[in-house]
Scaffold this motif. Sequence first.
Motif, mmCIF file in Angstrom:
data_model
loop_
_atom_site.group_PDB
_atom_site.id
_atom_site.type_symbol
_atom_site.label_atom_id
_atom_site.label_comp_id
_atom_site.label_asym_id
_atom_site.label_seq_id
_atom_site.Cartn_x
_atom_site.Cartn_y
_atom_site.Cartn_z
ATOM 1 N N ASP A 302 0.826 -1.282 -0.018
ATOM 2 C CA ASP A 302 -0.053 0.007 0.164
ATOM 3 C C ASP A 302 0.696 1.376 -0.144
ATOM 4 O OD1 ASP A 302 -2.435 -1.646 -0.110
ATOM 5 O OD2 ASP A 302 -2.314 -1.566 2.369
ATOM 6 N N SER A 303 2.109 1.323 0.095
ATOM 7 C CA SER A 303 2.896 2.324 0.071
ATOM 8 C C SER A 303 4.350 1.755 -0.231
ATOM 9 C CB SER A 303 3.240 2.887 1.307
ATOM 10 O OG SER A 303 3.740 2.071 2.256
ATOM 11 N N MET A 304 5.233 2.610 -0.855
ATOM 12 C CA MET A 304 6.537 2.180 -1.084
ATOM 13 C C MET A 304 7.469 1.873 -0.131
ATOM 14 S SD MET A 304 6.632 2.860 -4.573
ATOM 15 C CE MET A 304 8.509 2.638 -4.631
ATOM 16 N N GLU A 305 7.168 2.405 1.061
ATOM 17 C CA GLU A 305 7.933 1.828 2.400
ATOM 18 C C GLU A 305 7.388 0.484 2.722
ATOM 19 O OE1 GLU A 305 6.150 4.821 2.111
ATOM 20 O OE2 GLU A 305 7.798 6.090 2.044
ATOM 21 N N SER A 306 6.191 0.095 2.505
ATOM 22 C CA SER A 306 5.838 -1.125 2.937
ATOM 23 C C SER A 306 5.874 -2.315 1.788
ATOM 24 C CB SER A 306 4.528 -1.103 3.665
ATOM 25 O OG SER A 306 3.411 -0.760 2.484
ATOM 26 N N MET A 307 6.326 -1.886 0.656
ATOM 27 C CA MET A 307 6.378 -3.059 -0.243
ATOM 28 C C MET A 307 7.167 -4.291 -0.048
ATOM 29 S SD MET A 307 5.761 -0.993 -4.006
ATOM 30 C CE MET A 307 4.268 -0.479 -4.428
ATOM 31 N N GLN A 308 6.804 -5.441 -0.561
ATOM 32 C CA GLN A 308 7.521 -6.517 -0.332
ATOM 33 C C GLN A 308 7.658 -7.154 -1.993
ATOM 34 O OE1 GLN A 308 8.570 -8.039 2.773
ATOM 35 N NE2 GLN A 308 8.007 -6.185 3.236
ATOM 36 N N ALA A 309 8.970 -7.870 -1.901
ATOM 37 C CA ALA A 309 9.273 -8.151 -3.289
ATOM 38 C C ALA A 309 8.993 -9.704 -3.381
ATOM 39 C CB ALA A 309 10.609 -8.009 -3.470
ATOM 40 N N SER A 310 8.569 -10.075 -4.399
ATOM 41 C CA SER A 310 8.272 -11.607 -4.995
ATOM 42 C C SER A 310 9.099 -11.930 -6.070
ATOM 43 C CB SER A 310 7.114 -12.010 -4.946
ATOM 44 O OG SER A 310 6.278 -11.379 -5.760
ATOM 45 N N PHE A 311 9.760 -12.862 -6.434
ATOM 46 C CA PHE A 311 10.332 -13.321 -7.607
ATOM 47 C C PHE A 311 9.653 -13.531 -8.778
ATOM 48 C CE2 PHE A 311 13.684 -13.994 -4.336
ATOM 49 C CZ PHE A 311 14.635 -13.299 -4.849
ATOM 50 N N GLY A 312 9.744 -13.160 -9.926
ATOM 51 C CA GLY A 312 8.899 -13.440 -11.135
ATOM 52 C C GLY A 312 8.149 -12.183 -11.386
ATOM 53 N N ALA A 313 7.533 -12.121 -12.576
ATOM 54 C CA ALA A 313 6.921 -11.062 -13.113
ATOM 55 C C ALA A 313 5.834 -11.296 -14.236
ATOM 56 C CB ALA A 313 7.627 -9.868 -13.495
ATOM 57 N N ASP A 314 4.638 -11.233 -13.910
ATOM 58 C CA ASP A 314 3.622 -11.648 -15.062
ATOM 59 C C ASP A 314 3.470 -10.351 -16.042
ATOM 60 O OD1 ASP A 314 1.427 -12.514 -16.558
ATOM 61 O OD2 ASP A 314 0.292 -12.504 -15.127
ATOM 62 N N VAL A 315 4.007 -10.378 -17.302
ATOM 63 C CA VAL A 315 3.912 -9.579 -18.267
ATOM 64 C C VAL A 315 2.944 -9.711 -19.190
ATOM 65 C CG1 VAL A 315 6.496 -9.058 -18.088
ATOM 66 C CG2 VAL A 315 5.618 -10.779 -19.654
ATOM 67 N N ASN A 316 2.082 -10.703 -19.099
ATOM 68 C CA ASN A 316 1.063 -11.116 -20.217
ATOM 69 C C ASN A 316 0.032 -9.963 -20.090
ATOM 70 O OD1 ASN A 316 2.310 -13.685 -20.640
ATOM 71 N ND2 ASN A 316 1.463 -14.667 -19.115
ATOM 72 N N SER A 317 -0.368 -9.454 -19.169
ATOM 73 C CA SER A 317 -1.305 -8.354 -19.233
ATOM 74 C C SER A 317 -0.841 -6.995 -19.490
ATOM 75 C CB SER A 317 -1.885 -8.111 -17.633
ATOM 76 O OG SER A 317 -1.204 -7.920 -16.606
ATOM 77 N N LEU A 318 0.613 -6.801 -19.842
ATOM 78 C CA LEU A 318 1.016 -5.517 -20.166
ATOM 79 C C LEU A 318 0.767 -5.145 -21.573
ATOM 80 C CD1 LEU A 318 4.670 -5.404 -18.488
ATOM 81 C CD2 LEU A 318 2.482 -4.882 -17.648
ATOM 82 N N ASN A 319 0.554 -4.002 -21.705
ATOM 83 C CA ASN A 319 0.025 -3.591 -23.172
ATOM 84 C C ASN A 319 1.326 -3.715 -24.244
ATOM 85 O OD1 ASN A 319 -2.275 -2.489 -22.439
ATOM 86 N ND2 ASN A 319 -1.364 -0.498 -21.887
ATOM 87 N N LYS A 320 1.174 -4.409 -25.273
ATOM 88 C CA LYS A 320 2.183 -4.439 -26.607
ATOM 89 C C LYS A 320 2.425 -3.197 -26.938
ATOM 90 C CE LYS A 320 2.505 -8.654 -25.652
ATOM 91 N NZ LYS A 320 1.499 -8.857 -24.665
ATOM 92 N N THR A 321 3.662 -2.700 -27.376
ATOM 93 C CA THR A 321 3.961 -1.482 -28.019
ATOM 94 C C THR A 321 5.319 -1.737 -28.831
ATOM 95 O OG1 THR A 321 4.782 0.665 -27.901
ATOM 96 C CG2 THR A 321 5.227 -0.518 -25.954
ATOM 97 N N SER A 322 5.378 -1.307 -30.087
ATOM 98 C CA SER A 322 6.555 -1.739 -30.858
ATOM 99 C C SER A 322 7.747 -0.929 -30.340
ATOM 100 C CB SER A 322 6.293 -1.078 -32.182
ATOM 101 O OG SER A 322 6.076 0.193 -32.348
ATOM 102 N N ALA A 323 7.606 0.132 -29.493
ATOM 103 C CA ALA A 323 8.719 1.058 -29.031
ATOM 104 C C ALA A 323 9.484 0.277 -27.900
ATOM 105 C CB ALA A 323 8.090 2.354 -28.493
ATOM 106 N N VAL A 324 8.983 -0.699 -27.106
ATOM 107 C CA VAL A 324 9.726 -1.473 -26.240
ATOM 108 C C VAL A 324 9.617 -2.871 -26.247
ATOM 109 C CG1 VAL A 324 9.545 -1.649 -23.598
ATOM 110 C CG2 VAL A 324 8.923 0.470 -24.578
ATOM 111 N N TRP A 325 10.608 -3.477 -26.441
ATOM 112 C CA TRP A 325 10.662 -4.993 -26.221
ATOM 113 C C TRP A 325 10.813 -5.421 -24.723
ATOM 114 C CZ3 TRP A 325 15.063 -8.249 -24.777
ATOM 115 C CH2 TRP A 325 14.956 -9.431 -24.747
ATOM 116 N N PHE A 326 9.884 -6.038 -24.592
ATOM 117 C CA PHE A 326 10.057 -6.456 -22.898
ATOM 118 C C PHE A 326 9.563 -8.197 -22.831
ATOM 119 C CE2 PHE A 326 5.538 -5.102 -23.657
ATOM 120 C CZ PHE A 326 4.751 -5.824 -23.053
#
Length: 522
Positions: A302-326
């Motif tokens: 809920d805040s930058m200070e309280s954020m917790q990290a987890s390994f892995g990233a789901d990129v399937n829901s990200l918008n596709k754009t020709s300007a960025v290969w991700f």
Amino acid sequence: MRFREIRENTQDFLYGDCPIFAIALSRMSGLPLQAMLDYSDELDTTVLIHAFVGYKDGLVIDANGVRSIESIEDDYPVEDDPYVTDISEQDLLALGYDGNCPTMSNANKHAKKVLADLKENVTEAAEGKNLHLEHIEDLVFLQGASGANSALQYINSVRDMLEEGGTVNSSVTVKWDGAPAIFVGTDPADGKFFVGTKGVFSKTGKLVKSTADLDKYGYEGGLRDKLTLALKLLPSLGIQGVLQGDMMYTKSDLETSDIDGESSWIFQPNTIAYAVPKTSELGKRIAASQMGIIFHTTYTGDSMESMQASFGADVNSLNKTSAVWFDDATYKDLSGQASLTQQENKQILQGLNAAAGALKTADFTAVSGDYKALMMQYVNARIRRGDTQIDDAQSFAQDFTQWYNDYIQKEIAKLKNQDPASPAVKKRTDKIEAQNKFVGDNMTGIASALAVYKDIIALKNMLINKLNKVDSVKSLLRTDTGYEVTNPEGFVAIGSDSGAVKLVDRMEFSKNNFNAVKNWSK
């Protein structure tokens, strides 16, 4: 001595002006001023690798916060045998500056911020922020019997994945050798998009939401250019929450070369270069893009200070754009090349059973506790000089004794008064005697623990050899005579408890790190 002004910039305090920052931090905290030093045969003198303050449990603090000696050795590679020692301000300034020392004002400001972050966030950092990955075999030193057991569980998880063919939902990610590290997403405090480096989690929260913030936080040069482009292009991806990734290239970084007879795009963010055939679908995407990024970690809170990290990233829901290969870093074997054969699977299972049997009778007390940091530092020293991590336990222990003796003698050589009867010298010679006695008295326990350590390395290397079969993006080393094909930097095994460890051929990566011609320094 002349004095100059410097900006309050984390990168400067990590590379170049670490001595003045370490002095400021030591004065404020009362923690001992320390340095990693090395003796250069070429220069015939002692040289400074990095400065910091001692913390606890084998950890130190620099401008990035709490870290292990091993992580410093990874970030500041040297060819010889560095050692860590307490050091006076006068000696550190003499080693760090040639008559052009910075003023203390901005170093003091940054040191205050680091100390404030430690008081509030050191527990959070240990639990999840800016996650530091350990080598799987080092769990033996770090956690003793429970660590060795965890290592075997990681190995079995990867074996199970490879037995099934390495699907997209694998428990393994690829360690891309990208730089710089980029944090990007939405600030929960105001809903605004930001980009940044590791400073986004500092108390001041160095979130770049506009080009004015680049000036505010003192970003300059190539890093500023990359953050500027990220700020321009990444909002279109529609990132929810916060992701961490490695920048792989911007348009100006791309080069062209023939690799294995194919005209390919080449990009080299750090030690390892990458090649993608121009005629491939990925090559066409890269040609149309302005930047490339691999996402590998997700942050929630809920805040930058309280954020917790987890390994892995789901990129399937990200918008596709020709300007960025991700892409995400998930290990993908769509060809089935990395699937284990029945014989390979049987061999790994037999190795796991043998290691589990040795684990039941092993005594880890002699290679953990107060000795864990020294053992890990010694292993890194072996790797740097080209030795195997371990051959047999007896020679390992004997060599450790000699390495430790040399380590302490280097400290003694730095003392102004080297009279053997002086308190400073005697304190160190007593350490040598105590260490020699400890190894002699605990040889049986050391041997039993190192047997498990050696088994874990052997099993790890079996998995790495299989994982390396997939090379849709070729890994290269840039040498003085051209490119050489090499293996990826390594892999990350993710556990069911969201923990993770590195699977790296440390001998190969160490050799590559020293021999490669680099484009970017992390």
